[in-house]
Design an enzyme around this catalytic site. Structure first.
Site, PDB file in Angstrom:
ATOM      1  N   ARG A 105       0.935  -0.746   0.188  1.00 24.07           N
ATOM      2  CA  ARG A 105       0.184  -0.370  -0.034  1.00 24.07           C
ATOM      3  C   ARG A 105       0.897   1.145   0.149  1.00 24.07           C
ATOM      4  NH1 ARG A 105      -3.125  -2.968   3.668  1.00 24.07           N
ATOM      5  NH2 ARG A 105      -4.957  -4.336   2.626  1.00 24.07           N
ATOM      6  N   GLU A 169      11.917  19.772 -23.892  1.00 23.77           N
ATOM      7  CA  GLU A 169      11.156  20.258 -22.823  1.00 23.77           C
ATOM      8  C   GLU A 169      11.237  21.380 -22.166  1.00 23.77           C
ATOM      9  OE1 GLU A 169       7.787  18.722 -21.690  1.00 23.77           O
ATOM     10  OE2 GLU A 169       8.114  16.884 -22.993  1.00 23.77           O
ATOM     11  N   GLU A 224      -4.199  26.518  -7.176  1.00 21.65           N
ATOM     12  CA  GLU A 224      -5.058  26.947  -8.129  1.00 21.65           C
ATOM     13  C   GLU A 224      -5.397  25.885  -9.549  1.00 21.65           C
ATOM     14  OE1 GLU A 224      -4.766  30.041 -11.913  1.00 21.65           O
ATOM     15  OE2 GLU A 224      -3.593  29.562 -10.521  1.00 21.65           O
ATOM     16  N   ARG A 228      -1.555  23.207 -14.072  1.00 18.04           N
ATOM     17  CA  ARG A 228      -0.843  22.206 -14.771  1.00 18.04           C
ATOM     18  C   ARG A 228      -0.958  21.819 -15.902  1.00 18.04           C
ATOM     19  NH1 ARG A 228       1.737  16.654 -13.220  1.00 18.04           N
ATOM     20  NH2 ARG A 228       1.762  16.780 -10.599  1.00 18.04           N
ATOM     21  N   HIS A 235       2.251  19.851 -26.405  1.00 15.22           N
ATOM     22  CA  HIS A 235       1.537  18.099 -26.455  1.00 15.22           C
ATOM     23  C   HIS A 235       0.288  17.725 -27.207  1.00 15.22           C
ATOM     24  CE1 HIS A 235       5.134  18.148 -23.586  1.00 15.22           C
ATOM     25  NE2 HIS A 235       5.124  16.939 -23.229  1.00 15.22           N
ATOM     26  N   HIS A 239       1.393  14.535 -28.762  1.00 13.21           N
ATOM     27  CA  HIS A 239       0.990  13.265 -28.816  1.00 13.21           C
ATOM     28  C   HIS A 239       0.678  12.702 -30.023  1.00 13.21           C
ATOM     29  CE1 HIS A 239       0.797  14.023 -24.273  1.00 13.21           C
ATOM     30  NE2 HIS A 239       1.505  12.791 -24.359  1.00 13.21           N
ATOM     31  N   HIS A 251       9.103  11.394 -27.785  1.00 15.37           N
ATOM     32  CA  HIS A 251       9.031  12.435 -27.579  1.00 15.37           C
ATOM     33  C   HIS A 251       8.926  13.533 -27.658  1.00 15.37           C
ATOM     34  CE1 HIS A 251       5.862  13.737 -24.758  1.00 15.37           C
ATOM     35  NE2 HIS A 251       6.485  14.258 -23.904  1.00 15.37           N
TER      36      HIS A 251
HETATM   37 ZN   LIG Z   1       6.327  15.872 -22.448  1.00 17.09          ZN
END
Ligand SMILES: [Zn+2]
Ligand SMILES: NC(=O)c1ccc[n+]([C@@H]2O[C@H](COP(=O)([O-])OP(=O)(O)OC[C@H]3O[C@@H](n4cnc5c(N)ncnc54)[C@H](O)[C@@H]3O)[C@@H](O)[C@H]2O)c1
Length: 350
Positions: A105, A169, A224, A228, A235, A239, A251
């Site tokens: 866990r 990135e 807030e 994110r 992306h 993606h 990527h």
């Molecule tokens: Zn990325």
């Protein structure tokens, strides 16, 4: 999060302080094991550590690998007083982090990222998980690392394409949050492929700046909602292009293409200042990263893939778009901008 050259050799001290564990399982991949395990293990008493290695590659970020690692920990008698050490790129960070999130866990994990992408992105923020045949990262858990130990020296063996992919990135972090950081990264990208690579001080500064930005965004997100989302810049298209390439593009390469096109989209629909897209294009290109969709990849196919992605509804698509270098648009709409598929098609078809 510590960013200290040479710190891999003192891992045991940091791990003990952060986790208070009595036993450790070091999870790595076969490539990283050969390159870095000896150094990572040097500071541990041999009896305190079980070393578990998986074959390298995204195709092994699966529930099967999770099960195999978990069974090996059980067989070796690891209990709740154990901690996991994830030594490797983002694949190892994600799967070993997920093992830690679920074992008994939840036991502590120390992330020891060894690719630039893992240092500035994957190891920060506590997302862990595995892929399934239905898609990437569909099963997982949030599990904050007890510590993130970044030793920039380990990047010396990283192949140039992977270093470039990490820089994508870093460029993203500059666009979404900090124009000065963007300029700093831009100043270093031309040396990515130099025989001796970017100077250690430059790499150190890039890692530090990016970690600060990503950490600030995920921390602020807890108060807030949805900040994110800005991390998705590049992306949405990225993606889709990555998937359409059959994952032949790295990527970071796909994200580079996505950033160039999404910045252009932002200017086209009037949310970004004129010149933003040219600036993104200039730096992505100087980093040796691709700036256009691979020949033969159809706009419609890319759009279909974006629609199939969880981030979109029919007829329109959701994006995280810049307002200018260092600042994102959409503050009042949870940092997502809804764009008609026709506008996206226009950008992809140019
Ligand atoms: Zn990325
Ligand atoms: N959890 C998150 O928030 C998050 C964020 C971004 C990406 N990710 C995940 O990260 C993964 C991609 O990470 P990645 O690009 O690090 O890929 P990766 O882990 O597959 O590493 C790339 C390759 O580099 C090798 N390698 C690692 N360190 C090395 C070193 N120092 N020297 C030489 N070779 C080395 C590895 O063996 C591997 O073959 C994806 O699965 C992605 O979903 C997760």
């Amino acid at each position: 999060v510590s960013i200290v050259p040479g710190s891999l050799a003192t891992l045991a001290t940091i791990a003990r302080e952060a986790t208070r564990a009595h036993r450790y399982a070091l999870i790595t991949d076969d490539t990283v094991r050969g390159l870095l395990a000896a150094k990572a293990l040097a500071s541990f008493a041999p009896d305190d550590v079980t070393v578990l290695s998986v074959a390298p590659g995204e195709e092994h970020k699966t529930r099967e690998t999770w099960a195999r690692l978990t069974d090996a920990l059980l067989a070796a008698g690891h209990g709740r007083d154990s901690a996991i050490i994830a030594l490797g790129g983002g694949v190892i960070g994600d799967v070993a982090g997920f093992v830690a999130a679920t074992y008994m866990r939840g036991v502590p994990v120390v992330q020891v990222p060894t690719t630039l992408l893992a240092m500035i992105d994957a190891s920060i923020g506590g997302k862990t998980g595995v892929d399934t045949p239905m898609g990437k990262n569909l099963v997982g858990a949030f599990h904050r690392p007890a510590a993130v130990v970044i030793d920039p020296d380990v990047l010396a063996s990283l192949p140039v394409p992977l270093l470039r992919a990490g820089f994508a990135e870093a460029i993203k972090h500059g666009v979404i949050a900090d124009a000065r950081y963007f300029d700093m990264v831009a100043g270093h990208v031309s040396r990515i492929a130099a025989p001796d690579g970017p100077p250690p001080a430059a790499l150190h500064a890039v890692i530090l700046g990016s970690v600060r930005i990503k950490a600030a965004v995920v921390r602020e997100d807890e108060r807030e909602g949805n900040l994110r989302h800005i991390l998705n810049f590049g992306h949405t298209i990225g993606h889709a292009v990555e998937a359409r390439s059959g994952f032949r593009l790295l990527h970071g390469e796909a994200v580079a293409i996505g950033m160039v096109l999404e910045a252009r989209l932002a200017e086209r629909i009037g949310v970004a200042a004129t010149g933003t897209a040219a600036e993104v294009h200039r730096v992505v290109s100087a980093a040796g990263l691709p700036t256009a969709v691979p020949a033969g990849m159809e706009a419609d196919a890319i759009i279909d893939t974006m629609h199939a992605d969880k981030k979109s509804r029919r007829g329109e698509l959701q994006f995280a778009l810049p307002a200018e270098i260092g600042r994102m648009a959409g503050a009042r709409t949870q940092w997502t901008v809804s764009v008609a598929a026709e506008e996206v098609r226009a950008i992809l078809s140019r």
